[in-house]
Design a protein around this motif. Structure first.
Motif, PDB file in Angstrom:
ATOM      1  N   VAL A 118       0.855  -1.181   0.000  1.00 11.77           N
ATOM      2  CA  VAL A 118       0.000   0.000   0.000  1.00 11.77           C
ATOM      3  C   VAL A 118       0.894   1.234   0.000  1.00 11.77           C
ATOM      4  CG1 VAL A 118      -1.833   1.267   1.180  1.00 11.77           C
ATOM      5  CG2 VAL A 118      -1.787  -1.240   1.285  1.00 11.77           C
ATOM      6  N   ASN A 119       0.783   2.044  -1.034  1.00  6.09           N
ATOM      7  CA  ASN A 119       1.519   3.301  -1.125  1.00  6.09           C
ATOM      8  C   ASN A 119       0.596   4.444  -0.692  1.00  6.09           C
ATOM      9  OD1 ASN A 119       4.230   2.751  -2.780  1.00  6.09           O
ATOM     10  ND2 ASN A 119       2.600   1.415  -3.556  1.00  6.09           N
ATOM     11  N   ILE A 120       1.046   5.236   0.253  1.00  8.03           N
ATOM     12  CA  ILE A 120       0.192   6.282   0.803  1.00  8.03           C
ATOM     13  C   ILE A 120       0.981   7.577   0.960  1.00  8.03           C
ATOM     14  CG2 ILE A 120       0.649   5.560   3.203  1.00  8.03           C
ATOM     15  CD1 ILE A 120      -2.294   6.312   3.815  1.00  8.03           C
ATOM     16  N   GLU A 121       0.331   8.684   0.600  1.00 10.89           N
ATOM     17  CA  GLU A 121       0.894  10.015   0.792  1.00 10.89           C
ATOM     18  C   GLU A 121      -0.141  10.854   1.535  1.00 10.89           C
ATOM     19  OE1 GLU A 121       2.111  11.755  -2.889  1.00 10.89           O
ATOM     20  OE2 GLU A 121       3.116   9.924  -3.578  1.00 10.89           O
ATOM     21  N   ALA A 122       0.323  11.631   2.515  1.00 11.50           N
ATOM     22  CA  ALA A 122      -0.607  12.418   3.328  1.00 11.50           C
ATOM     23  C   ALA A 122       0.043  13.713   3.784  1.00 11.50           C
ATOM     24  CB  ALA A 122      -1.068  11.609   4.537  1.00 11.50           C
ATOM     25  N   LYS A 123      -0.808  14.679   4.137  1.00 13.54           N
ATOM     26  CA  LYS A 123      -0.355  15.925   4.742  1.00 13.54           C
ATOM     27  C   LYS A 123      -0.848  15.972   6.173  1.00 13.54           C
ATOM     28  CE  LYS A 123      -0.133  18.749   0.539  1.00 13.54           C
ATOM     29  NZ  LYS A 123      -0.741  19.889  -0.212  1.00 13.54           N
ATOM     30  N   ASN A 124       0.064  16.228   7.096  1.00 16.53           N
ATOM     31  CA  ASN A 124      -0.286  16.405   8.498  1.00 16.53           C
ATOM     32  C   ASN A 124      -0.537  17.890   8.741  1.00 16.53           C
ATOM     33  OD1 ASN A 124       0.185  13.632   9.084  1.00 16.53           O
ATOM     34  ND2 ASN A 124       2.381  14.044   9.133  1.00 16.53           N
ATOM     35  N   ILE A 125      -1.724  18.223   9.226  1.00 19.50           N
ATOM     36  CA  ILE A 125      -2.108  19.637   9.295  1.00 19.50           C
ATOM     37  C   ILE A 125      -2.655  20.030  10.662  1.00 19.50           C
ATOM     38  CG2 ILE A 125      -2.673  19.669   6.823  1.00 19.50           C
ATOM     39  CD1 ILE A 125      -5.652  19.660   7.648  1.00 19.50           C
TER      40      ILE A 125
END
Length: 340
Positions: A118-125
């Motif tokens: 599973v490839n995942i990209e996210a922004k922590n905000i």
């Protein structure tokens, strides 16, 4: 044995976000107030369904993939918590299914999923004092699904013949060389017969409303065919939504990103690409021209953490005849297939 991580059920209302949970919420809708991006998260996670386990302890393919995605989302939330985030926005999420052949005669050959990446990209905000959300959806929601709607009429065909899958695996792929005029040994204007001979059986076939066929090889390589001739080629992960992408079996031939353009390789920096190719900037588009065709290059900014500068890397391309705008239809699955 597949050992699912414990995961929390997080909920948000349309108008306000409740931060009662220990973990930051995954937003389904974008906030009204511009958030502060604390850090960006990029990760590939591997989940294994142990073939040696008793069959009663194994999950079927769909359940295994769904649980893997839930676990990947949980890991992203845990990462967000370490960054001090109030919420996270999932920018990208897709899976690669690795399969193995189970012994049997030619009529009974079958495939058994045993590993999923599973490839995942996210922004922590963090958010401003106004916690309200808009009605505009985030790229991927809290369940890992990309919700897209379109009026385009699309017919979906995923090969399900085991003999066809075996034939595709055995096909010797062409060189992953890309130029302004073509890719993988297929040139713009080539007939469908040459495309088939070069690439082997397609992984998926889509049909646009104007009669254009889109033949997919693996999960992100697309050949556009109209009136029996190749009219466009694209390497693009955004053609299908995540659910549609997950329906396509991983291809050893075409899902490994080893493509190159002369001395330029996949994920080279913009500076390196600019030194090796005659780039032309036209508005927001980066192109290379020839007398008869044009090569659009896609770049994406990658930043692992706050302590490293983001880099602009090449991660896709589109090839079209000269004079054509970059107008290859971005297609998605019909609406009914988005819902389980």
């Amino acid at each position: 044995m597949f050992k699912p991580l414990r995961y929390a059920i997080l909920s948000t209302c349309l108008s306000n976000i409740a931060f009662a949970s220990e973990l930051p919420a995954i937003l389904d809708y974008l906030p009204k107030c511009e958030p502060i991006i604390l850090s960006e998260y990029h990760q590939q996670l591997t989940f294994i369904n142990d073939e040696n386990d008793d069959v009663t302890t194994k999950l079927n393919t769909d359940d295994f993939r769904e649980q893997s995605i839930k676990n990947a989302l949980l890991v992203a939330q845990q990462n967000g918590k370490k960054s001090g985030a109030e919420a996270i926005i999932i920018e990208q999420l897709f899976t690669l299914d690795f399969v193995k052949k189970v012994a049997g005669n030619s009529d009974e050959d079958k495939y058994d999923n045993y590993k999923i990446n599973v490839n995942i990209e996210a922004k922590n905000i963090t958010l401003c004092d106004n916690k309200e959300l808009t009605t505009k959806r985030t790229p991927f929601g809290s369940n890992g699904m990309r919700v897209l709607l379109s009026d385009t009429s699309v017919v979906l065909a995923v090969p399900n013949s085991k003999s066809l899958m075996i034939s595709a695996d055995k096909h010797k792929p062409p060189s992953a060389s890309v130029s302004v005029n073509g890719a993988y040994g297929v040139m713009l204007g080539d007939p469908l017969s040459i495309l088939k001979a070069q690439m082997g059986p397609e992984s998926i076939r889509l049909l646009d409303h104007d009669g254009t066929q889109i033949l997919g090889y693996g999960r992100s390589l697309w050949f556009y065919v109209k009136s029996n001739k190749v009219i466009g080629i694209a390497k693009n992960e955004a053609i299908l939504n995540s659910h549609g992408t997950n329906l396509i079996a991983f291809s050893e031939n075409y899902d490994i990103d080893n493509w190159f353009i002369n001395d330029v390789n996949y994920r080279d920096t913009y500076q390196s690409v600019n030194q090796n190719l005659d780039l032309v900037q036209h508005g927001d588009e980066t192109l290379v021209y020839s007398d008869t065709s044009q090569l659009f290059l896609n770049f994406k900014s990658f930043k692992v953490d706050l302590y490293k500068d983001a880099e602009l890397l090449v991660n896709g391309f589109t090839i079209l005849p000269s004079g054509d705008k970059k107008s290859l239809q971005i297609l998605i699955l019909p609406r009914q297939t988005l819902l389980k």
